[in-house]
Design a protein around this motif. Structure first.
Motif, PDB file in Angstrom:
ATOM      1  N   PRO A  42      -1.566  -6.911 -21.481  1.00  0.00           N
ATOM      2  CA  PRO A  42      -0.370  -7.922 -21.895  1.00  0.00           C
ATOM      3  C   PRO A  42       0.515  -7.623 -20.963  1.00  0.00           C
ATOM      4  O   PRO A  42       0.721  -6.345 -20.616  1.00  0.00           O
ATOM      5  N   LEU A  43       1.176  -8.771 -20.488  1.00  0.00           N
ATOM      6  CA  LEU A  43       2.368  -8.650 -19.592  1.00  0.00           C
ATOM      7  C   LEU A  43       3.561  -7.773 -20.059  1.00  0.00           C
ATOM      8  O   LEU A  43       4.623  -7.214 -19.387  1.00  0.00           O
ATOM      9  N   ALA A  44       3.441  -7.709 -21.378  1.00  0.00           N
ATOM     10  CA  ALA A  44       4.544  -7.100 -22.205  1.00  0.00           C
ATOM     11  C   ALA A  44       4.528  -5.416 -21.620  1.00  0.00           C
ATOM     12  O   ALA A  44       5.649  -4.824 -22.097  1.00  0.00           O
ATOM     13  N   ALA A  45       3.415  -5.137 -21.686  1.00  0.00           N
ATOM     14  CA  ALA A  45       3.067  -3.684 -21.287  1.00  0.00           C
ATOM     15  C   ALA A  45       3.447  -3.246 -20.049  1.00  0.00           C
ATOM     16  O   ALA A  45       3.269  -2.042 -19.671  1.00  0.00           O
ATOM     17  N   VAL A  46       3.531  -4.144 -18.944  1.00  0.00           N
ATOM     18  CA  VAL A  46       3.637  -3.833 -17.396  1.00  0.00           C
ATOM     19  C   VAL A  46       5.183  -3.426 -17.286  1.00  0.00           C
ATOM     20  O   VAL A  46       5.927  -4.268 -17.706  1.00  0.00           O
ATOM     21  N   VAL A  47       5.321  -2.293 -16.641  1.00  0.00           N
ATOM     22  CA  VAL A  47       6.339  -1.571 -16.481  1.00  0.00           C
ATOM     23  C   VAL A  47       7.099  -1.904 -15.343  1.00  0.00           C
ATOM     24  O   VAL A  47       8.229  -2.010 -15.068  1.00  0.00           O
ATOM     25  N   GLN A  48       6.068  -2.006 -14.131  1.00  0.00           N
ATOM     26  CA  GLN A  48       6.564  -2.323 -12.748  1.00  0.00           C
ATOM     27  C   GLN A  48       5.395  -2.797 -11.871  1.00  0.00           C
ATOM     28  O   GLN A  48       4.341  -2.262 -12.034  1.00  0.00           O
ATOM     29  N   ILE A  49       5.597  -3.733 -11.058  1.00  0.00           N
ATOM     30  CA  ILE A  49       4.840  -4.097 -10.202  1.00  0.00           C
ATOM     31  C   ILE A  49       5.116  -3.630  -8.757  1.00  0.00           C
ATOM     32  O   ILE A  49       6.103  -3.691  -8.102  1.00  0.00           O
ATOM     33  N   LEU A  50       4.049  -2.934  -8.229  1.00  0.00           N
ATOM     34  CA  LEU A  50       4.218  -1.950  -7.134  1.00  0.00           C
ATOM     35  C   LEU A  50       4.004  -2.725  -5.778  1.00  0.00           C
ATOM     36  O   LEU A  50       3.004  -3.855  -5.838  1.00  0.00           O
ATOM     37  N   HIS A  51       4.826  -2.536  -4.913  1.00  0.00           N
ATOM     38  CA  HIS A  51       4.734  -3.154  -3.573  1.00  0.00           C
ATOM     39  C   HIS A  51       3.566  -2.615  -2.777  1.00  0.00           C
ATOM     40  O   HIS A  51       3.784  -1.415  -2.657  1.00  0.00           O
ATOM     41  N   SER A  52       2.664  -3.468  -2.284  1.00  0.00           N
ATOM     42  CA  SER A  52       1.796  -2.944  -1.168  1.00  0.00           C
ATOM     43  C   SER A  52       2.131  -2.733   0.115  1.00  0.00           C
ATOM     44  O   SER A  52       2.903  -3.491   0.634  1.00  0.00           O
ATOM     45  N   LYS A  53       1.729  -1.539   0.544  1.00  0.00           N
ATOM     46  CA  LYS A  53       2.203  -0.968   1.903  1.00  0.00           C
ATOM     47  C   LYS A  53       1.156  -1.671   3.034  1.00  0.00           C
ATOM     48  O   LYS A  53      -0.006  -1.543   2.923  1.00  0.00           O
ATOM     49  N   LYS A  54       1.567  -2.228   3.762  1.00  0.00           N
ATOM     50  CA  LYS A  54       0.856  -2.671   5.001  1.00  0.00           C
ATOM     51  C   LYS A  54       0.562  -1.628   6.197  1.00  0.00           C
ATOM     52  O   LYS A  54       1.282  -0.857   6.402  1.00  0.00           O
ATOM     53  N   SER A  55      -0.801  -1.449   6.268  1.00  0.00           N
ATOM     54  CA  SER A  55      -1.340  -0.505   7.239  1.00  0.00           C
ATOM     55  C   SER A  55      -2.509  -1.138   8.073  1.00  0.00           C
ATOM     56  O   SER A  55      -3.082  -2.098   7.619  1.00  0.00           O
ATOM     57  N   ILE A  56      -2.782  -0.330   9.059  1.00  0.00           N
ATOM     58  CA  ILE A  56      -4.063  -0.707   9.939  1.00  0.00           C
ATOM     59  C   ILE A  56      -5.287  -0.403   9.038  1.00  0.00           C
ATOM     60  O   ILE A  56      -6.371  -1.171   8.985  1.00  0.00           O
ATOM     61  N   LYS A  57      -5.482   0.475   8.111  1.00  0.00           N
ATOM     62  CA  LYS A  57      -6.440   0.813   7.525  1.00  0.00           C
ATOM     63  C   LYS A  57      -6.687  -0.187   6.517  1.00  0.00           C
ATOM     64  O   LYS A  57      -8.007  -0.714   6.082  1.00  0.00           O
ATOM     65  N   GLY A  58      -5.841  -0.791   5.944  1.00  0.00           N
ATOM     66  CA  GLY A  58      -5.601  -1.654   4.761  1.00  0.00           C
ATOM     67  C   GLY A  58      -6.307  -3.141   5.239  1.00  0.00           C
ATOM     68  O   GLY A  58      -6.743  -3.734   4.535  1.00  0.00           O
ATOM     69  N   MET A  59      -6.088  -3.304   6.637  1.00  0.00           N
ATOM     70  CA  MET A  59      -6.449  -4.670   7.417  1.00  0.00           C
ATOM     71  C   MET A  59      -8.118  -4.721   7.173  1.00  0.00           C
ATOM     72  O   MET A  59      -8.611  -5.869   7.132  1.00  0.00           O
ATOM     73  N   PHE A  60      -9.049  -3.451   6.998  1.00  0.00           N
ATOM     74  CA  PHE A  60     -10.075  -3.749   6.973  1.00  0.00           C
ATOM     75  C   PHE A  60     -10.815  -3.320   5.650  1.00  0.00           C
ATOM     76  O   PHE A  60     -12.078  -3.336   5.357  1.00  0.00           O
ATOM     77  N   ALA A  61      -9.944  -3.145   4.705  1.00  0.00           N
ATOM     78  CA  ALA A  61     -10.360  -2.782   3.440  1.00  0.00           C
ATOM     79  C   ALA A  61     -10.060  -4.078   2.367  1.00  0.00           C
ATOM     80  O   ALA A  61      -9.257  -5.125   2.762  1.00  0.00           O
ATOM     81  N   SER A  62     -10.574  -4.046   1.354  1.00  0.00           N
ATOM     82  CA  SER A  62     -10.386  -5.228   0.380  1.00  0.00           C
ATOM     83  C   SER A  62      -8.892  -5.125  -0.308  1.00  0.00           C
ATOM     84  O   SER A  62      -8.506  -4.035  -0.554  1.00  0.00           O
ATOM     85  N   PRO A  63      -8.264  -6.237  -0.334  1.00  0.00           N
ATOM     86  CA  PRO A  63      -6.882  -6.126  -0.743  1.00  0.00           C
ATOM     87  C   PRO A  63      -6.749  -5.625  -2.013  1.00  0.00           C
ATOM     88  O   PRO A  63      -7.429  -5.853  -2.949  1.00  0.00           O
ATOM     89  N   ARG A  64      -5.467  -4.933  -2.194  1.00  0.00           N
ATOM     90  CA  ARG A  64      -5.334  -4.334  -3.574  1.00  0.00           C
ATOM     91  C   ARG A  64      -4.197  -4.452  -4.233  1.00  0.00           C
ATOM     92  O   ARG A  64      -3.059  -4.441  -3.204  1.00  0.00           O
ATOM     93  N   VAL A  65      -4.078  -4.719  -5.572  1.00  0.00           N
ATOM     94  CA  VAL A  65      -2.698  -4.935  -6.033  1.00  0.00           C
ATOM     95  C   VAL A  65      -2.529  -3.841  -7.267  1.00  0.00           C
ATOM     96  O   VAL A  65      -3.602  -3.519  -8.111  1.00  0.00           O
ATOM     97  N   ARG A  66      -1.366  -3.298  -7.087  1.00  0.00           N
ATOM     98  CA  ARG A  66      -1.229  -2.041  -8.362  1.00  0.00           C
ATOM     99  C   ARG A  66       0.210  -2.275  -8.981  1.00  0.00           C
ATOM    100  O   ARG A  66       0.983  -2.676  -8.549  1.00  0.00           O
ATOM    101  N   PHE A  67      -0.141  -2.013 -10.231  1.00  0.00           N
ATOM    102  CA  PHE A  67       1.085  -2.223 -11.499  1.00  0.00           C
ATOM    103  C   PHE A  67       1.174  -1.138 -12.453  1.00  0.00           C
ATOM    104  O   PHE A  67      -0.033  -0.360 -12.585  1.00  0.00           O
ATOM    105  N   GLN A  68       2.162  -0.771 -13.093  1.00  0.00           N
ATOM    106  CA  GLN A  68       2.189   0.394 -13.772  1.00  0.00           C
ATOM    107  C   GLN A  68       2.306  -0.377 -15.421  1.00  0.00           C
ATOM    108  O   GLN A  68       2.978  -1.543 -15.432  1.00  0.00           O
ATOM    109  N   VAL A  69       1.674   0.351 -16.271  1.00  0.00           N
ATOM    110  CA  VAL A  69       1.602   0.083 -17.699  1.00  0.00           C
ATOM    111  C   VAL A  69       1.782   1.113 -18.487  1.00  0.00           C
ATOM    112  O   VAL A  69       1.698   2.218 -18.112  1.00  0.00           O
ATOM    113  N   SER A  70       2.425   0.843 -19.632  1.00  0.00           N
ATOM    114  CA  SER A  70       2.642   1.659 -20.485  1.00  0.00           C
ATOM    115  C   SER A  70       1.181   2.095 -21.512  1.00  0.00           C
ATOM    116  O   SER A  70       0.748   1.065 -21.882  1.00  0.00           O
TER     117      SER A  70
END
Length: 450
Positions: free
Chosen positions: A78-106
């Motif tokens: 539930p989006l009501a349980a989402v506390v924060q959507i984390l910003h992804s950091k751009k890095s050289i290592k991340g260019m060769f890996a699958s994109p990731r999205v992180r968020f915090q839930v209660s």
């Protein structure tokens, strides 16, 4: 199982999610992993379909995927349980890996996702397919900030913005004409007139869009109310069938037809589904045609389905090619409907339980009645017996003729179909009549009519 730490999500027989009242899909992303990197003991969800709605994040298992375990079930955050959507950091290592999205839930102390939980944990979404994570994150932020699950409807009749617009643009015009009007002279006068014109245009647009937003909000409420009433009628029709009379049942059927045409709450669009447009459209169409097929005897013309489906979609119309492509995908999905093409080229949609052998048996029983043996049957007669449209009945009669069950007589009055008695005629002795056969019954009916 996904339900160990995530909420379960209900799906239809075609694999589409069952949406809540007022819930609308925003984005669909294929081949997405959902996991918890902080606690590896929690079972991860691999290579599923991620659906973002105005109320929840839904994860549906991919039946064709080999990486997704068979025990995976549809899950929801539930989006009501989402506390924060984390910003992804751009890095050289991340260019060769699958994109990731992180968020915090209660979560609860038992590590189950819940609104207003006592603890927090981070959920990671791994996009492994052809997707657009940046667009998804933007829609994720928009849905989370919109807080549509709270059901708050903003007022459109009055507000600070409306008062400010009224005070800003029309104070000089509302006077009785005694106020002095500044002359339009020189460059400053031209700029002032241009500014007044822009302010007037902006006021008109804002008023128009406020009225439009109010209309859209009311339309959503009416569609949700109609869906709720339709579900209540459908659930109550079986329990009250014995107590209701024919007139009450007829009024209920008319009400169901009217509510069915109100619209689909969340139609699948190319903008929200992306590359999965035709797949999700196929699943939604399979869910939609259930009730019309039951009312039409289990079979309907493809053109009729096209009209009903587009009417229910409102402004999100689809093309005939999209409909045909969606129907052709039913062979890959485990849905209770199918697309069938007759030898004449007519295409229909029918239930898989609609058996041709059963139809042929009923047609043979119809044409062996005494009146039918004398005058034959028409498409209208077969339609009354089969409980389907005359056009569909005619196709079944032609199919029965191709199987050798019937013979056709073409006259100015149209097609008449008769039982095929040539099977009972001996080619060596055409005058030999077998007792208790179809030929014998036909002769008795012909003699009785004299």
């Amino acid at each position: 199982m996904a339900g160990n730490w995530l909420l379960p999500a209900e799906t239809t027989t075609s694999g589409r999610p069952v949406l809540r009242p007022g819930e609308v899909e925003s984005s669909l992303q294929p081949s997405v992993d959902l996991l918890n990197e902080e606690n590896p003991n929690l079972p991860p969800l691999k290579s599923g379909l991620l659906i973002l709605t105005t109320h929840r994040l839904l994860w549906l298992p991919n039946p064709e995927s080999t990486t997704s375990p068979a025990s995976s079930a549809a899950a929801a955050v539930p989006l009501a349980a989402v506390v924060q959507i984390l910003h992804s950091k751009k890095s050289i290592k991340g260019m060769f890996a699958s994109p990731r999205v992180r968020f915090q839930v209660s979560i609860t102390p038992e590590y189950k996702v819940q609104e207003k939980g006592s603890k927090f944990t981070t959920i990671t979404l791994v996009f492994r397919g052809k997707s657009d994570p940046d667009s998804f994150v933007g829609k994720f932020w928009e849905a989370w900030r919109g807080r549509a699950w709270e059901g708050a409807v903003s007022g459109s009749g009055s507000g600070p913005g409306r008062v400010e617009l009224g005070d800003g643009g029309g104070s000089s015009s509302s006077d009785t004409g005694l106020a002095l009007k500044m002359p339009v002279v020189g460059l400053s006068g031209i700029l002032r007139k241009e500014q007044e014109m822009w302010e007037s245009t902006d006021k008109s647009l804002q008023d128009a869009f406020q009225d439009l937003n109010a209309l859209m909000n009311k339309a959503k409420e009416m569609v949700a109310l109609a869906e709720k009433m339709r579900q209540k009628l459908l659930s109550g029709s079986t329990s009250q069938a014995n107590a209701a009379n024919d007139e009450e049942m007829g009024s209920k059927e008319e009400m169901q037809d009217w509510l069915l045409s109100v619209g689909i709450v969340s139609p699948v669009t190319k903008e929200s589904a992306g590359a999965l447009y035709h797949q999700e459209l196929s699943r939604q169409l399979a869910d939609f045609v259930k009730i019309p097929l039951e009312r039409a005897g289990g079979i309907m013309n493809l053109i009729d389905i096209y009209c009903l489906f587009n009417r229910a979609r409102g402004t999100e119309l689809i093309s005939p090619d999209d409909l045909l492509r969606a129907c052709s995908l039913w062979e890959k999905f485990n849905v209770p409907v199918m697309l069938k093409k007759f030898e004449s080229g007519v295409m229909v949609i029918q239930n898989k339980s609609h058996s041709d052998e059963e139809v042929f048996s009923r047609i043979k029983s119809l044409v062996q009645k005494p009146d039918a043996l004398k005058t034959g049957v028409s498409a209208t007669d077969a339609a009354r017996t089969l409980g389907i449209a005359p056009a569909m009945a005619k196709e079944h009669l032609l199919a029965a003729e191709s199987k050798g069950f019937l013979c056709r007589d073409v006259s100015p009055d149209g097609f008449r179909f008769y039982i095929n008695i040539f099977h009972d005629i001996d080619p060596n002795d055409a005058y030999l009549v077998k007792e208790y056969g179809i030929y014998d019954a036909w002769i008795r009916a012909a003699i009785a009519s004299r």
